[in-house]
Design a protein around this motif. Structure first.
Motif, PDB file in Angstrom:
ATOM      1  N   ARG A 188       0.839  -1.206   0.000  1.00  0.00           N
ATOM      2  CA  ARG A 188       0.000   0.000   0.000  1.00  0.00           C
ATOM      3  C   ARG A 188       0.871   1.253   0.000  1.00  0.00           C
ATOM      4  O   ARG A 188       0.557   2.249  -0.655  1.00  0.00           O
ATOM      5  CB  ARG A 188      -0.946  -0.005   1.193  1.00  0.00           C
ATOM      6  CG  ARG A 188      -2.070  -0.996   1.038  1.00  0.00           C
ATOM      7  CD  ARG A 188      -3.054  -0.937   2.209  1.00  0.00           C
ATOM      8  NE  ARG A 188      -3.954  -2.047   2.137  1.00  0.00           N
ATOM      9  CZ  ARG A 188      -3.978  -3.075   2.994  1.00  0.00           C
ATOM     10  NH1 ARG A 188      -3.141  -3.117   4.026  1.00  0.00           N
ATOM     11  NH2 ARG A 188      -4.829  -4.064   2.839  1.00  0.00           N
ATOM     12  N   THR A 189       1.980   1.198   0.724  1.00  0.00           N
ATOM     13  CA  THR A 189       2.913   2.322   0.758  1.00  0.00           C
ATOM     14  C   THR A 189       3.551   2.556  -0.604  1.00  0.00           C
ATOM     15  O   THR A 189       3.787   3.691  -1.011  1.00  0.00           O
ATOM     16  CB  THR A 189       4.008   2.062   1.817  1.00  0.00           C
ATOM     17  OG1 THR A 189       3.382   1.940   3.089  1.00  0.00           O
ATOM     18  CG2 THR A 189       5.030   3.175   1.850  1.00  0.00           C
ATOM     19  N   LEU A 190       3.808   1.482  -1.330  1.00  0.00           N
ATOM     20  CA  LEU A 190       4.478   1.582  -2.620  1.00  0.00           C
ATOM     21  C   LEU A 190       3.562   2.012  -3.770  1.00  0.00           C
ATOM     22  O   LEU A 190       4.038   2.183  -4.894  1.00  0.00           O
ATOM     23  CB  LEU A 190       5.147   0.256  -2.966  1.00  0.00           C
ATOM     24  CG  LEU A 190       6.379  -0.075  -2.142  1.00  0.00           C
ATOM     25  CD1 LEU A 190       6.868  -1.478  -2.461  1.00  0.00           C
ATOM     26  CD2 LEU A 190       7.472   0.943  -2.391  1.00  0.00           C
ATOM     27  N   ARG A 191       2.272   2.188  -3.496  1.00  0.00           N
ATOM     28  CA  ARG A 191       1.375   2.628  -4.570  1.00  0.00           C
ATOM     29  C   ARG A 191       1.849   3.935  -5.185  1.00  0.00           C
ATOM     30  O   ARG A 191       1.705   4.146  -6.377  1.00  0.00           O
ATOM     31  CB  ARG A 191      -0.056   2.802  -4.060  1.00  0.00           C
ATOM     32  CG  ARG A 191      -0.782   1.493  -3.915  1.00  0.00           C
ATOM     33  CD  ARG A 191      -2.214   1.735  -3.570  1.00  0.00           C
ATOM     34  NE  ARG A 191      -2.309   2.116  -2.171  1.00  0.00           N
ATOM     35  CZ  ARG A 191      -3.368   1.929  -1.419  1.00  0.00           C
ATOM     36  NH1 ARG A 191      -4.463   1.404  -1.928  1.00  0.00           N
ATOM     37  NH2 ARG A 191      -3.381   2.280  -0.164  1.00  0.00           N
ATOM     38  N   ALA A 218       9.545   7.518 -10.335  1.00  0.00           N
ATOM     39  CA  ALA A 218       8.728   8.177 -11.361  1.00  0.00           C
ATOM     40  C   ALA A 218       9.575   8.582 -12.562  1.00  0.00           C
ATOM     41  O   ALA A 218       9.131   8.463 -13.705  1.00  0.00           O
ATOM     42  CB  ALA A 218       8.025   9.385 -10.760  1.00  0.00           C
ATOM     43  N   ALA A 219      10.796   9.012 -12.297  1.00  0.00           N
ATOM     44  CA  ALA A 219      11.678   9.423 -13.388  1.00  0.00           C
ATOM     45  C   ALA A 219      12.131   8.230 -14.227  1.00  0.00           C
ATOM     46  O   ALA A 219      12.439   8.375 -15.410  1.00  0.00           O
ATOM     47  CB  ALA A 219      12.890  10.157 -12.823  1.00  0.00           C
ATOM     48  N   ALA A 275      -2.924  -4.147  -8.824  1.00  0.00           N
ATOM     49  CA  ALA A 275      -3.221  -5.529  -9.216  1.00  0.00           C
ATOM     50  C   ALA A 275      -2.706  -6.510  -8.167  1.00  0.00           C
ATOM     51  O   ALA A 275      -3.376  -7.503  -7.850  1.00  0.00           O
ATOM     52  CB  ALA A 275      -2.601  -5.841 -10.580  1.00  0.00           C
ATOM     53  N   ALA A 276      -1.534  -6.247  -7.621  1.00  0.00           N
ATOM     54  CA  ALA A 276      -0.990  -7.114  -6.564  1.00  0.00           C
ATOM     55  C   ALA A 276      -1.895  -7.082  -5.333  1.00  0.00           C
ATOM     56  O   ALA A 276      -2.174  -8.124  -4.724  1.00  0.00           O
ATOM     57  CB  ALA A 276       0.429  -6.690  -6.202  1.00  0.00           C
ATOM     58  N   TRP A 323       3.021   1.669 -13.035  1.00  0.00           N
ATOM     59  CA  TRP A 323       3.437   1.249 -11.693  1.00  0.00           C
ATOM     60  C   TRP A 323       2.222   1.140 -10.774  1.00  0.00           C
ATOM     61  O   TRP A 323       2.050   0.140 -10.085  1.00  0.00           O
ATOM     62  CB  TRP A 323       4.439   2.246 -11.115  1.00  0.00           C
ATOM     63  CG  TRP A 323       4.777   1.964  -9.689  1.00  0.00           C
ATOM     64  CD1 TRP A 323       4.238   2.541  -8.584  1.00  0.00           C
ATOM     65  CD2 TRP A 323       5.699   0.981  -9.217  1.00  0.00           C
ATOM     66  NE1 TRP A 323       4.767   1.990  -7.442  1.00  0.00           N
ATOM     67  CE2 TRP A 323       5.677   1.037  -7.807  1.00  0.00           C
ATOM     68  CE3 TRP A 323       6.539   0.072  -9.845  1.00  0.00           C
ATOM     69  CZ2 TRP A 323       6.470   0.204  -7.021  1.00  0.00           C
ATOM     70  CZ3 TRP A 323       7.335  -0.753  -9.054  1.00  0.00           C
ATOM     71  CH2 TRP A 323       7.290  -0.677  -7.656  1.00  0.00           C
ATOM     72  N   GLU A 324       1.399   2.177 -10.771  1.00  0.00           N
ATOM     73  CA  GLU A 324       0.221   2.175  -9.898  1.00  0.00           C
ATOM     74  C   GLU A 324      -0.699   0.993 -10.226  1.00  0.00           C
ATOM     75  O   GLU A 324      -1.181   0.305  -9.326  1.00  0.00           O
ATOM     76  CB  GLU A 324      -0.542   3.489 -10.024  1.00  0.00           C
ATOM     77  CG  GLU A 324      -1.748   3.549  -9.091  1.00  0.00           C
ATOM     78  CD  GLU A 324      -2.528   4.850  -9.211  1.00  0.00           C
ATOM     79  OE1 GLU A 324      -3.430   5.038  -8.384  1.00  0.00           O
ATOM     80  OE2 GLU A 324      -2.262   5.644 -10.128  1.00  0.00           O
TER      81      GLU A 324
END
Length: 85
Positions: free
Chosen positions: A52-55, A62-63, A76-77, A70-71
């Motif tokens: 959840r933190t890595l969302r 981002a760069a 999906a995970a 990614w989101e």
């Protein structure tokens, strides 16, 4: 890139269990594989919290790539983890 046969939640939970149990980290077991196999499910909520933190990617992430992809991958995970709960 290889694709894992186990879920992201399981892999994160196994890392957490391994850090707690294995002598290679904070534990005392020199051969913790069987204990990690037995204990990783106890760390599933911690793994979900990590995901959840890595969302939201940080600026370096981002760069390096597509933030929307990614989101969707992290979501999906998380959705897969809820379906298997």
């Amino acid at each position: 890139m290889p694709v894992s046969s186990s879920s992201a939640v399981e892999r994160i939970a196994r890392v957490i269990a391994g850090r707690i149990l294995s002598i290679n980290a904070d534990g005392d077991d020199p051969s913790a594989g069987d204990r990690v196999d037995a204990a990783w499910r106890d760390h599933r909520d911690d793994a979900l919290s990590v995901l959840r933190t890595l969302r939201e990617p940080d600026s370096a992430m981002a760069a390096a790539g597509d933030v929307d992809v990614w989101e969707r991958m992290v979501e999906a995970a998380l959705a897969g983890a809820e379906q298997s709960a």
